[in-house]
Design an enzyme around this catalytic site. Structure first.
Site, PDB file in Angstrom:
ATOM      1  N   GLU A 114       0.868  -1.176   0.000  1.00  0.00           N
ATOM      2  CA  GLU A 114       0.000   0.000   0.000  1.00  0.00           C
ATOM      3  C   GLU A 114       0.902   1.223   0.000  1.00  0.00           C
ATOM      4  O   GLU A 114       1.689   1.433   0.928  1.00  0.00           O
ATOM      5  CB  GLU A 114      -0.901   0.027   1.238  1.00  0.00           C
ATOM      6  CG  GLU A 114      -2.149  -0.806   1.118  1.00  0.00           C
ATOM      7  CD  GLU A 114      -3.060  -0.641   2.318  1.00  0.00           C
ATOM      8  OE1 GLU A 114      -2.865   0.306   3.104  1.00  0.00           O
ATOM      9  OE2 GLU A 114      -3.960  -1.469   2.481  1.00  0.00           O
ATOM     10  N   ASP A 151      -6.447   9.380   9.087  1.00  0.00           N
ATOM     11  CA  ASP A 151      -5.137   8.980   9.577  1.00  0.00           C
ATOM     12  C   ASP A 151      -4.802   9.628  10.910  1.00  0.00           C
ATOM     13  O   ASP A 151      -5.080  10.804  11.139  1.00  0.00           O
ATOM     14  CB  ASP A 151      -4.063   9.355   8.554  1.00  0.00           C
ATOM     15  CG  ASP A 151      -4.228   8.600   7.247  1.00  0.00           C
ATOM     16  OD1 ASP A 151      -4.324   7.369   7.321  1.00  0.00           O
ATOM     17  OD2 ASP A 151      -4.281   9.228   6.179  1.00  0.00           O
ATOM     18  N   TYR A 168     -10.955  -4.075   2.736  1.00  0.00           N
ATOM     19  CA  TYR A 168     -10.084  -3.651   3.835  1.00  0.00           C
ATOM     20  C   TYR A 168     -10.977  -3.417   5.047  1.00  0.00           C
ATOM     21  O   TYR A 168     -11.783  -2.503   5.066  1.00  0.00           O
ATOM     22  CB  TYR A 168      -9.373  -2.351   3.426  1.00  0.00           C
ATOM     23  CG  TYR A 168      -8.307  -1.838   4.375  1.00  0.00           C
ATOM     24  CD1 TYR A 168      -8.515  -1.722   5.748  1.00  0.00           C
ATOM     25  CD2 TYR A 168      -7.079  -1.408   3.878  1.00  0.00           C
ATOM     26  CE1 TYR A 168      -7.538  -1.237   6.586  1.00  0.00           C
ATOM     27  CE2 TYR A 168      -6.094  -0.901   4.715  1.00  0.00           C
ATOM     28  CZ  TYR A 168      -6.334  -0.816   6.073  1.00  0.00           C
ATOM     29  OH  TYR A 168      -5.362  -0.315   6.909  1.00  0.00           O
TER      30      TYR A 168
END
Length: 263
Positions: A49, A60, A175
């Site tokens: 990734e 994030d 994911y």
């Protein structure tokens, strides 16, 4: 069949789980980042990734945010990120690369131009965390038409009503975000993850890879044992931030991949 599809078919045939590693493109600079990237397959990484630096990375935590800032300060851009993938492909034509980031830089380049450039650079899939399924016509469907996997995130709050919509146009793998929150904020627990992985596998028919909250070889093994594979990002990026040598970063990655492959 994309490189991602081929990789998961090969792993399944061997009875192995996938180890996926995340690094931020250009952190701390282009050359150092490329050196780490080139060493990842030898360190046991099945899928890379590659983070696309962006100024406002809402999903994030601080570790990845700071990595993005370092990359941007070193002059990293979307074009430079694709250039990094191009350089990697000169020596490795098999390891899948998933570009992970946010839509703004892609929108600024233009979807059509981006998809042409991404394919030319050897990108295999996209994770664009701020494009929900309601916006599939924006990038997801054009990407799939161009031969790229579009990988969606599912979370602990993705209920049975929402899940079919989330996985409808997803390909490559799903994911699964193992925690409610940002990257690097808490630890994933196998007992919590296992039933969610099963639910998503049934809904999607795709491999389910678990990320967020995986930071040690033991945790990598535990989570991979209840999923099709595991992603580690913040723990690796932290080593880069600390100034570890390329060799030391890759040695740490190898311990994590070994954990996943033991599962």
């Amino acid at each position: 069949m994309t490189r991602i599809d081929a990789k998961f078919a090969d792993l399944k045939a061997k009875g192995k789980k996938a180890f996926v590693s995340y690094i931020m493109a250009g952190d701390p600079d282009f050359d150092a980042s490329l050196a780490v990237m080139r060493g990842l397959p030898e360190a046991g990484v099945d899928v890379i990734e590659l983070g696309l630096p962006f100024t406002d990375p809402m999903a994030d935590g601080p570790t990845i945010q700071l990595a993005g800032q370092r990359a941007l300060e070193s002059g990293m851009t979307l074009n430079r990120t694709l250039e990094m993938a191009t350089e990697f492909r000169k020596d490795d034509d098999t390891t899948p690369i998933v570009l992970m980031g946010y839509y703004n830089p892609i929108y600024s380049m233009g979807v059509d131009a981006f998809l042409v450039a991404a394919k030319a650079a050897g990108i295999d899939g996209l994770i664009v965390v701020d494009l929900p399924p309601e916006e599939d016509e924006e990038l997801c469907l054009p990407a799939q038409a161009a031969g790229l996997n579009f990988i969606r995130l599912a979370t602990p709050t993705t209920d049975d009503k929402r899940l079919p919509r989330v996985v409808q146009n997803t390909s490559g793998f799903v994911y699964y975000v193992s925690i409610t929150g940002i990257t690097g904020a808490a630890e994933a627990e196998a007992g919590d993850v296992a039933p969610e992985v099963t639910r998503i596998q049934k809904a999607s028919g795709l491999p389910v890879i678990v990320g967020f909250g995986v930071n040690t070889p033991a945790k990598s093994e535990a989570i991979a044992s209840v999923a099709d594979g595991v992603v580690v990002g913040s723990a690796i990026v932290s080593r880069i931030a600390a100034g570890d040598s390329t060799a030391d970063v890759l040695a740490f990655v190898k311990t994590l991949s070994d954990g996943a492959h033991r599962a």
